[in-house]
Scaffold this active site. Structure first.
Site, PDB file in Angstrom:
ATOM      1  CE  LYS A 132      -5.956   6.798  -4.677  1.00 26.44           C
ATOM      2  NZ  LYS A 132      -5.793   5.333  -4.872  1.00 26.44           N
TER       3      LYS A 132
ATOM      4  NE  ARG B  39      -8.302   7.211 -10.481  1.00 20.54           N
ATOM      5  CZ  ARG B  39      -8.984   7.203  -9.346  1.00 20.54           C
ATOM      6  NH1 ARG B  39      -8.916   8.207  -8.512  1.00 20.54           N
ATOM      7  NH2 ARG B  39      -9.725   6.179  -9.034  1.00 20.54           N
TER       8      ARG B  39
ATOM      9  NE  ARG C 151     -11.278  -0.519  -0.301  1.00 22.08           N
ATOM     10  CZ  ARG C 151     -10.900   0.311  -1.267  1.00 22.08           C
ATOM     11  NH1 ARG C 151     -10.069   1.308  -0.995  1.00 22.08           N
ATOM     12  NH2 ARG C 151     -11.294   0.111  -2.500  1.00 22.08           N
TER      13      ARG C 151
ATOM     14  NE  ARG D 129     -11.317   0.239  -8.140  1.00 22.45           N
ATOM     15  CZ  ARG D 129     -11.254  -0.196  -6.873  1.00 22.45           C
ATOM     16  NH1 ARG D 129     -11.833  -1.339  -6.536  1.00 22.45           N
ATOM     17  NH2 ARG D 129     -10.627   0.490  -5.970  1.00 22.45           N
TER      18      ARG D 129
HETATM   19  P1  AP5 Z   1      -7.175   2.568   0.884  1.00 27.07           P
HETATM   20  O1  AP5 Z   1      -6.576   3.648   1.734  1.00 27.07           O
HETATM   21  O2  AP5 Z   1      -8.644   2.400   0.895  1.00 27.07           O
HETATM   22  O3  AP5 Z   1      -6.629   2.673  -0.627  1.00 27.07           O
HETATM   23  P2  AP5 Z   1      -6.874   3.770  -1.740  1.00 27.07           P
HETATM   24  O4  AP5 Z   1      -5.532   4.142  -2.297  1.00 27.07           O
HETATM   25  O5  AP5 Z   1      -7.719   4.874  -1.208  1.00 27.07           O
HETATM   26  O6  AP5 Z   1      -7.630   2.889  -2.829  1.00 27.07           O
HETATM   27  P3  AP5 Z   1      -9.016   3.100  -3.566  1.00 27.07           P
HETATM   28  O7  AP5 Z   1      -9.502   1.738  -3.967  1.00 27.07           O
HETATM   29  O8  AP5 Z   1      -9.941   3.966  -2.772  1.00 27.07           O
HETATM   30  O9  AP5 Z   1      -8.541   3.869  -4.833  1.00 27.07           O
HETATM   31  P4  AP5 Z   1      -9.288   4.016  -6.153  1.00 27.07           P
HETATM   32  O10 AP5 Z   1      -8.426   4.996  -6.789  1.00 27.07           O
HETATM   33  O11 AP5 Z   1      -9.522   2.760  -6.904  1.00 27.07           O
HETATM   34  O12 AP5 Z   1     -10.786   4.443  -5.715  1.00 27.07           O
HETATM   35  P5  AP5 Z   1     -11.505   5.839  -5.648  1.00 27.07           P
HETATM   36  O13 AP5 Z   1     -12.437   5.800  -4.532  1.00 27.07           O
HETATM   37  O14 AP5 Z   1     -10.532   6.946  -5.756  1.00 27.07           O
HETATM   38  O15 AP5 Z   1      -6.453   1.200   1.338  1.00 27.07           O
HETATM   39  C1  AP5 Z   1      -6.805  -0.039   0.733  1.00 27.07           C
HETATM   40  C2  AP5 Z   1      -6.770  -1.154   1.794  1.00 27.07           C
HETATM   41  O16 AP5 Z   1      -5.410  -1.332   2.226  1.00 27.07           O
HETATM   42  C3  AP5 Z   1      -7.586  -0.848   3.070  1.00 27.07           C
HETATM   43  O17 AP5 Z   1      -8.217  -2.027   3.493  1.00 27.07           O
HETATM   44  C4  AP5 Z   1      -6.517  -0.363   4.085  1.00 27.07           C
HETATM   45  O18 AP5 Z   1      -6.905  -0.658   5.423  1.00 27.07           O
HETATM   46  C5  AP5 Z   1      -5.301  -1.163   3.650  1.00 27.07           C
HETATM   47  N1  AP5 Z   1      -4.040  -0.447   3.894  1.00 27.07           N
HETATM   48  C6  AP5 Z   1      -3.797   0.894   3.710  1.00 27.07           C
HETATM   49  N2  AP5 Z   1      -2.514   1.187   4.013  1.00 27.07           N
HETATM   50  C7  AP5 Z   1      -1.935   0.005   4.380  1.00 27.07           C
HETATM   51  C8  AP5 Z   1      -0.602  -0.341   4.804  1.00 27.07           C
HETATM   52  N3  AP5 Z   1       0.388   0.584   4.910  1.00 27.07           N
HETATM   53  N4  AP5 Z   1      -0.353  -1.629   5.079  1.00 27.07           N
HETATM   54  C9  AP5 Z   1      -1.345  -2.580   4.965  1.00 27.07           C
HETATM   55  N5  AP5 Z   1      -2.612  -2.323   4.597  1.00 27.07           N
HETATM   56  C10 AP5 Z   1      -2.903  -1.037   4.307  1.00 27.07           C
HETATM   57  O19 AP5 Z   1     -12.330   5.819  -7.037  1.00 27.07           O
HETATM   58  C11 AP5 Z   1     -13.408   4.931  -7.197  1.00 27.07           C
HETATM   59  C12 AP5 Z   1     -14.026   5.137  -8.574  1.00 27.07           C
HETATM   60  O20 AP5 Z   1     -14.541   6.485  -8.676  1.00 27.07           O
HETATM   61  C13 AP5 Z   1     -13.060   5.027  -9.755  1.00 27.07           C
HETATM   62  O21 AP5 Z   1     -12.896   3.673 -10.174  1.00 27.07           O
HETATM   63  C14 AP5 Z   1     -13.799   5.857 -10.805  1.00 27.07           C
HETATM   64  O22 AP5 Z   1     -14.888   5.159 -11.367  1.00 27.07           O
HETATM   65  C15 AP5 Z   1     -14.330   7.025  -9.970  1.00 27.07           C
HETATM   66  N6  AP5 Z   1     -13.362   8.137  -9.877  1.00 27.07           N
HETATM   67  C16 AP5 Z   1     -12.768   8.606  -8.737  1.00 27.07           C
HETATM   68  N7  AP5 Z   1     -11.940   9.622  -9.023  1.00 27.07           N
HETATM   69  C17 AP5 Z   1     -11.995   9.800 -10.365  1.00 27.07           C
HETATM   70  C18 AP5 Z   1     -11.323  10.691 -11.266  1.00 27.07           C
HETATM   71  N8  AP5 Z   1     -10.425  11.609 -10.818  1.00 27.07           N
HETATM   72  N9  AP5 Z   1     -11.612  10.583 -12.589  1.00 27.07           N
HETATM   73  C19 AP5 Z   1     -12.505   9.701 -13.041  1.00 27.07           C
HETATM   74  N10 AP5 Z   1     -13.163   8.811 -12.255  1.00 27.07           N
HETATM   75  C20 AP5 Z   1     -12.898   8.865 -10.913  1.00 27.07           C
HETATM   76 MG    MG Z   2      -9.701   5.543  -1.550  1.00 20.34          MG
END
Ligand code: AP5
Ligand code: MG
Length: 227
Positions: free
Chosen positions: A21, A96, A135, A179
């Site tokens: 994402k 979410r 990552r 997670r």
């Molecule tokens: P990346 O693009 O970073 O993945 P992502 O989908 O953004 O994953 P996240 O870990 O950021 O999602 P998340 O939902 O756990 O975290 P968030 O920050 O939202 O890609 C991942 C890796 O893969 C990278 O190294 C990239 O280079 C690689 N990659 C990408 N595409 C690729 C491809 N096509 N091929 C190969 N490699 C590839 O949330 C964090 C925390 O915040 C949550 O745990 C929670 O505590 C809180 N939070 C956030 N939003 C909410 C909400 N709405 N409600 C409640 N709590 C929330």
């Molecule tokens: Mg992310």
């Protein structure tokens, strides 16, 4: 966001942790000319700033748990009210769960608009865990890299702004597991919610980054991926 009669584009990016994402959202943002709004990035900035929201969010994030809905929804709606979001946004990591999806719909409908597309990036669990443990992110702007699949030009340095790359606190093996467990059920609930209103499209996330972007853009067209 959204004076009556205005054309507003609200794109929701769905996907498990590691689905891509945060990699795809800036590319879609450049394509559509709309801001990338990621609740995870907003929370990480609040934690860095030591703001009241950051202090509340931190203990949930470091355990891999969702931050409570009241805090999350208030923060997101505040962000949507900022001037750069008037024509729409690309949402990453929100909604979410069903309650967040309902709150978003209510806020958009009060502004005469609605979610245009929910794009789900599909990646199998084994790939997700491998991606997260490799990552690295830009310590200033959150640009995303991977030591296996998406290396920076110079090790440990962001290609885009030269900032040091760091690993996220919640990318430790045991936190990744929590997670995944907590996220996957509520993610299915949100996908079902958007499937019912006909705006959900799914793309294969196990392709080169550029191919995933092309698939997502293809699905943004009014009849993209229908059928
Ligand atoms: P990346 O693009 O970073 O993945 P992502 O989908 O953004 O994953 P996240 O870990 O950021 O999602 P998340 O939902 O756990 O975290 P968030 O920050 O939202 O890609 C991942 C890796 O893969 C990278 O190294 C990239 O280079 C690689 N990659 C990408 N595409 C690729 C491809 N096509 N091929 C190969 N490699 C590839 O949330 C964090 C925390 O915040 C949550 O745990 C929670 O505590 C809180 N939070 C956030 N939003 C909410 C909400 N709405 N409600 C409640 N709590 C929330
Ligand atoms: Mg992310």
């Amino acid at each position: 966001m959204g004076r009556q009669g205005r054309s507003v584009t609200v794109v929701v990016l769905l996907g498990a942790p590691g689905a891509g994402k945060g990699t795809q959202a800036p590319l879609l943002s450049a394509h559509l000319g709309l801001p990338h709004v990621a609740t995870g990035d907003l929370f990480r900035a609040a934690v860095r700033d030591g703001s009241p929201v950051g202090l509340q969010a931190r203990r949930f994030m470091e355990r891999g748990q969702l931050v409570p809905d009241d805090i999350t929804i208030a923060m997101l709606l505040d962000r949507l009210g900022q001037p750069d979001a008037h024509d729409g946004v690309i949402l990453d990591g929100f909604p979410r769960n069903r309650a967040q999806a309902v709150a978003l719909d209510a806020a958009l409908s009060a502004r005469g608009t609605q979610v245009s597309r929910a794009l789900s990036i599909e990646v199998p669990l084994d790939d997700l865990v491998r991606r997260l443990s490799g990552r690295w992110v830009c310590s200033v702007s959150g640009h995303v890299y991977n030591e296996h699949s998406n290396r920076p030009k110079a090790p440990g340095v962001c290609d885009l702004d030269g900032s040091p790359l760091v690993q996220r606190e919640d990318d430790k093996a045991e936190t990744i597991r929590v997670r995944m467990d907590l996220t996957l059920a509520s993610l299915a609930e949100v996908a079902e919610y958007y499937d019912r209103t006909g705006v959900l499209r799914s793309v294969d996330g196990v392709q080169p980054i550029v191919s995933v972007t092309e698939a997502l853009i293809g699905d943004l067209a009014p009849d993209g991926g229908a059928g």
